[in-house]
Design a protein around this motif. Structure first.
Motif, mmCIF file in Angstrom:
data_model
loop_
_atom_site.group_PDB
_atom_site.id
_atom_site.type_symbol
_atom_site.label_atom_id
_atom_site.label_comp_id
_atom_site.label_asym_id
_atom_site.label_seq_id
_atom_site.Cartn_x
_atom_site.Cartn_y
_atom_site.Cartn_z
ATOM 1 N N VAL A 49 0.851 -1.202 0.000
ATOM 2 C CA VAL A 49 0.000 0.000 0.000
ATOM 3 C C VAL A 49 0.884 1.249 0.000
ATOM 4 O O VAL A 49 0.606 2.216 -0.716
ATOM 5 C CB VAL A 49 -0.967 -0.008 1.213
ATOM 6 N N THR A 50 1.948 1.225 0.780
ATOM 7 C CA THR A 50 2.873 2.359 0.837
ATOM 8 C C THR A 50 3.522 2.593 -0.525
ATOM 9 O O THR A 50 3.614 3.738 -0.992
ATOM 10 C CB THR A 50 3.956 2.111 1.903
ATOM 11 N N ILE A 51 3.965 1.530 -1.167
ATOM 12 C CA ILE A 51 4.582 1.656 -2.493
ATOM 13 C C ILE A 51 3.567 2.217 -3.493
ATOM 14 O O ILE A 51 3.877 3.137 -4.265
ATOM 15 C CB ILE A 51 5.143 0.297 -2.965
ATOM 16 N N GLY A 52 2.352 1.679 -3.475
ATOM 17 C CA GLY A 52 1.309 2.168 -4.382
ATOM 18 C C GLY A 52 0.962 3.623 -4.127
ATOM 19 O O GLY A 52 0.786 4.413 -5.075
ATOM 20 N N TYR A 53 0.872 3.991 -2.847
ATOM 21 C CA TYR A 53 0.546 5.384 -2.502
ATOM 22 C C TYR A 53 1.662 6.318 -2.958
ATOM 23 O O TYR A 53 1.385 7.394 -3.500
ATOM 24 C CB TYR A 53 0.320 5.516 -1.000
ATOM 25 N N ALA A 54 2.900 5.902 -2.779
ATOM 26 C CA ALA A 54 4.027 6.736 -3.201
ATOM 27 C C ALA A 54 4.021 6.928 -4.712
ATOM 28 O O ALA A 54 4.256 8.040 -5.213
ATOM 29 C CB ALA A 54 5.342 6.100 -2.752
ATOM 30 N N ILE A 55 3.739 5.858 -5.452
ATOM 31 C CA ILE A 55 3.674 5.966 -6.916
ATOM 32 C C ILE A 55 2.559 6.912 -7.339
ATOM 33 O O ILE A 55 2.752 7.772 -8.217
ATOM 34 C CB ILE A 55 3.495 4.566 -7.554
ATOM 35 N N LEU A 56 1.384 6.765 -6.716
ATOM 36 C CA LEU A 56 0.270 7.662 -7.045
ATOM 37 C C LEU A 56 0.572 9.113 -6.680
ATOM 38 O O LEU A 56 0.240 10.041 -7.429
ATOM 39 C CB LEU A 56 -1.009 7.201 -6.345
#
Length: 135
Positions: A49-56
């Motif tokens: 979730v952290t990786i996805g949030y950072a990408i977004l």
């Protein structure tokens, strides 16, 4: 009587074989304690979730860099960062709670299925012993 016992034994062996083939993960899951399994999988979920949030977030910043930089003030930057951090924390809490309950339930189901499998294995062993004694 032996013919009926043989059919029951074959049905049970077939049922167990199908379970082994289709639910290999249940044995791996059941080897963990429930709390350990749920915690590990929850942490993995939160990392993704952290990786996805950072990408977004980076994508959003790149996409709207022109409109943000046009009239960006320190206050607007501060508000934007606070909103991003608050959104991230809310997302982490929601995903953490949901993932933890999901993986606890998944562990409980796997543990129950493996217990049933071992019970059937015990029944199969008794059938084989009974058949040997009759011969």
């Amino acid at each position: 009587m032996s013919d009926m016992l043989d059919k029951d034994r074959i049905r049970l062996m077939t049922k167990m074989s199908i379970y082994e083939k289709n639910h290999k993960d249940d044995f791996k899951i059941a080897d963990y304690y429930r709390k350990d399994y749920a915690s590990l999988k929850t942490w993995i979920t939160l990392i993704w979730v952290t990786i996805g949030y950072a990408i977004l977030f980076v994508s959003f910043c790149i996409y709207s860099s022109d409109s943000l930089s046009a009239d960006l003030t320190i206050f607007k930057l501060f508000v934007l960062l606070i909103a991003a951090i608050a959104g991230y924390i809310v997302l982490l809490v929601i995903y953490g709670v949901c993932a933890n309950s999901f993986y606890k339930r998944k562990h409980a189901v796997a543990k129950q299925n493996v217990k049933r499998y071992y019970r059937n294995l015990s029944r199969l062993e008794k059938m084989c012993k009974k058949e040997k004694n009759e011969q």
